[in-house]
Design a protein around this motif. Structure first.
Motif, PDB file in Angstrom:
ATOM      1  N   ALA A  95      32.871  29.267 -12.758  1.00 24.23           N
ATOM      2  CA  ALA A  95      32.277  28.081 -13.530  1.00 24.23           C
ATOM      3  C   ALA A  95      31.154  27.514 -12.787  1.00 24.23           C
ATOM      4  N   PHE A  96      31.097  27.752 -11.484  1.00 28.46           N
ATOM      5  CA  PHE A  96      29.853  26.871 -10.856  1.00 28.46           C
ATOM      6  C   PHE A  96      28.928  27.992 -10.155  1.00 28.46           C
ATOM      7  N   GLY A  97      29.080  29.197 -10.440  1.00 25.67           N
ATOM      8  CA  GLY A  97      28.019  29.991  -9.875  1.00 25.67           C
ATOM      9  C   GLY A  97      28.161  30.341  -8.265  1.00 25.67           C
ATOM     10  N   GLY A  98      29.315  29.851  -7.684  1.00 20.93           N
ATOM     11  CA  GLY A  98      29.664  30.073  -6.391  1.00 20.93           C
ATOM     12  C   GLY A  98      29.386  28.598  -5.585  1.00 20.93           C
ATOM     13  N   SER A  99      28.747  27.470  -6.348  1.00 18.01           N
ATOM     14  CA  SER A  99      28.412  26.437  -5.697  1.00 18.01           C
ATOM     15  C   SER A  99      29.357  25.358  -5.482  1.00 18.01           C
ATOM     16  N   ARG A 100      29.875  25.108  -4.179  1.00 23.26           N
ATOM     17  CA  ARG A 100      30.951  23.817  -4.065  1.00 23.26           C
ATOM     18  C   ARG A 100      30.471  22.691  -4.299  1.00 23.26           C
ATOM     19  N   PHE A 101      29.229  22.525  -3.993  1.00 16.99           N
ATOM     20  CA  PHE A 101      28.478  21.214  -4.103  1.00 16.99           C
ATOM     21  C   PHE A 101      28.541  20.896  -5.847  1.00 16.99           C
ATOM     22  N   ASP A 102      28.343  21.708  -6.688  1.00 12.91           N
ATOM     23  CA  ASP A 102      28.206  21.547  -8.087  1.00 12.91           C
ATOM     24  C   ASP A 102      29.818  21.211  -8.516  1.00 12.91           C
ATOM     25  N   LEU A 103      30.668  21.947  -7.825  1.00 13.71           N
ATOM     26  CA  LEU A 103      32.104  21.724  -8.281  1.00 13.71           C
ATOM     27  C   LEU A 103      32.322  20.110  -7.660  1.00 13.71           C
ATOM     28  N   VAL A 104      32.006  19.841  -6.671  1.00 10.12           N
ATOM     29  CA  VAL A 104      32.540  18.413  -6.214  1.00 10.12           C
ATOM     30  C   VAL A 104      31.587  17.454  -6.947  1.00 10.12           C
ATOM     31  N   MET A 105      30.467  17.621  -7.521  1.00 18.87           N
ATOM     32  CA  MET A 105      29.711  16.514  -8.243  1.00 18.87           C
ATOM     33  C   MET A 105      30.383  16.371  -9.598  1.00 18.87           C
ATOM     34  N   ARG A 106      30.998  17.735 -10.163  1.00 24.08           N
ATOM     35  CA  ARG A 106      31.386  17.633 -11.376  1.00 24.08           C
ATOM     36  C   ARG A 106      32.790  16.660 -11.233  1.00 24.08           C
ATOM     37  N   ALA A 107      33.483  17.070 -10.159  1.00 24.09           N
ATOM     38  CA  ALA A 107      34.950  16.569 -10.258  1.00 24.09           C
ATOM     39  C   ALA A 107      34.867  14.902  -9.741  1.00 24.09           C
ATOM     40  N   LEU A 108      33.776  14.774  -9.055  1.00 23.78           N
ATOM     41  CA  LEU A 108      33.656  13.019  -8.861  1.00 23.78           C
ATOM     42  C   LEU A 108      33.105  12.671 -10.164  1.00 23.78           C
ATOM     43  N   GLY A 109      31.766  13.084 -10.498  1.00 18.94           N
ATOM     44  CA  GLY A 109      31.166  12.334 -11.588  1.00 18.94           C
ATOM     45  C   GLY A 109      31.010  11.004 -11.364  1.00 18.94           C
ATOM     46  N   ASP A 110      31.206  10.093 -12.463  1.00 21.46           N
ATOM     47  CA  ASP A 110      31.021   8.802 -12.061  1.00 21.46           C
ATOM     48  C   ASP A 110      32.354   7.939 -12.056  1.00 21.46           C
ATOM     49  N   LYS A 111      33.386   8.822 -11.889  1.00 19.43           N
ATOM     50  CA  LYS A 111      34.873   8.127 -12.127  1.00 19.43           C
ATOM     51  C   LYS A 111      35.391   7.875 -10.831  1.00 19.43           C
ATOM     52  N   ALA A 112      34.805   8.249  -9.662  1.00 14.25           N
ATOM     53  CA  ALA A 112      35.329   7.998  -8.179  1.00 14.25           C
ATOM     54  C   ALA A 112      35.342   6.636  -7.878  1.00 14.25           C
ATOM     55  N   SER A 113      36.497   6.139  -7.451  1.00 10.12           N
ATOM     56  CA  SER A 113      36.656   4.752  -6.915  1.00 10.12           C
ATOM     57  C   SER A 113      36.057   4.560  -5.818  1.00 10.12           C
ATOM     58  N   SER A 114      35.663   3.288  -5.411  1.00  6.98           N
ATOM     59  CA  SER A 114      35.040   3.029  -3.929  1.00  6.98           C
ATOM     60  C   SER A 114      36.004   3.431  -2.846  1.00  6.98           C
ATOM     61  N   GLU A 115      37.438   3.582  -3.107  1.00  4.65           N
ATOM     62  CA  GLU A 115      38.334   3.811  -2.302  1.00  4.65           C
ATOM     63  C   GLU A 115      38.249   5.634  -1.909  1.00  4.65           C
ATOM     64  N   GLU A 116      38.185   5.970  -3.298  1.00  2.44           N
ATOM     65  CA  GLU A 116      38.110   7.472  -3.147  1.00  2.44           C
ATOM     66  C   GLU A 116      36.882   8.006  -2.637  1.00  2.44           C
ATOM     67  N   ILE A 117      35.730   7.193  -2.595  1.00  6.44           N
ATOM     68  CA  ILE A 117      34.372   7.569  -1.937  1.00  6.44           C
ATOM     69  C   ILE A 117      34.647   7.598  -0.618  1.00  6.44           C
ATOM     70  N   SER A 118      35.357   6.521  -0.003  1.00  3.02           N
ATOM     71  CA  SER A 118      35.552   6.071   1.360  1.00  3.02           C
ATOM     72  C   SER A 118      36.422   7.299   1.908  1.00  3.02           C
ATOM     73  N   GLU A 119      37.542   7.690   1.220  1.00  2.00           N
ATOM     74  CA  GLU A 119      38.225   8.764   1.979  1.00  2.00           C
ATOM     75  C   GLU A 119      37.570  10.098   1.870  1.00  2.00           C
ATOM     76  N   ILE A 120      36.901  10.338   0.944  1.00  2.00           N
ATOM     77  CA  ILE A 120      35.995  11.681   0.957  1.00  2.00           C
ATOM     78  C   ILE A 120      34.936  11.487   1.997  1.00  2.00           C
ATOM     79  N   ARG A 121      34.352  10.392   2.344  1.00  2.00           N
ATOM     80  CA  ARG A 121      33.283  10.312   3.277  1.00  2.00           C
ATOM     81  C   ARG A 121      33.939  10.555   4.496  1.00  2.00           C
ATOM     82  N   THR A 122      35.238  10.259   4.877  1.00  2.00           N
ATOM     83  CA  THR A 122      35.904  10.169   6.338  1.00  2.00           C
ATOM     84  C   THR A 122      36.289  11.650   6.242  1.00  2.00           C
TER      85      THR A 122
END
Length: 127
Positions: free
Chosen positions: A90-117
């Motif tokens: 679905a993403f032509g091998g791009s993990r970046f595209d997968l993460v961007m689609r998975a996060l979209g604009d629905k990630a909470s501040s807490e989720e973003i902080s956990e992902i950053r960690t």
């Protein structure tokens, strides 16, 4: 085919999810557990397990009258195979595209902080 690269279908994944919780299990035991949440026949579960055995998704102990099944791979190995499959298909091998689609604009501040960690930890481990 490499055992870690086998990707189960949705129906097979339903069986594996039960099997991971209760394994090893007979067809009857699996059928009873699956029947709690969905309508499915005993022979359907049996046939699916036979197919899954042929595909190498489950092992079968035939030393007793009632065959006993276990998952060949762990939950983590199966998740990795599924994820690799979807990234490639679905993403032509791009993990970046997968993460961007998975996060979209629905990630909470807490989720973003956990992902950053997590990303910081992964970056440290790659150095």
């Amino acid at each position: 085919m490499n055992k870690n690269k086998r990707v189960p279908t949705s129906a097979e994944l339903n069986i594996l999810n039960v099997l991971w919780r209760i394994q090893p299990a007979t067809v009857r035991t699996l059928h009873e557990h699956i029947s709690e949440t969905q309508k499915i026949g005993y022979t359907t579960v049996l046939k699916m397990l036979q197919i899954m055995h042929e595909k190498g998704l489950v092992t079968r102990d035939e030393s007793t009258r009632a065959h006993v099944y276990s998952a060949t791979n762990s939950v983590e190995q199966t998740q990795s195979s599924l994820l690799s499959d979807i990234v490639n298909k679905a993403f032509g091998g791009s993990r970046f595209d997968l993460v961007m689609r998975a996060l979209g604009d629905k990630a909470s501040s807490e989720e973003i902080s956990e992902i950053r960690t997590l990303l910081d930890s992964l970056e440290k481990n790659n150095k």
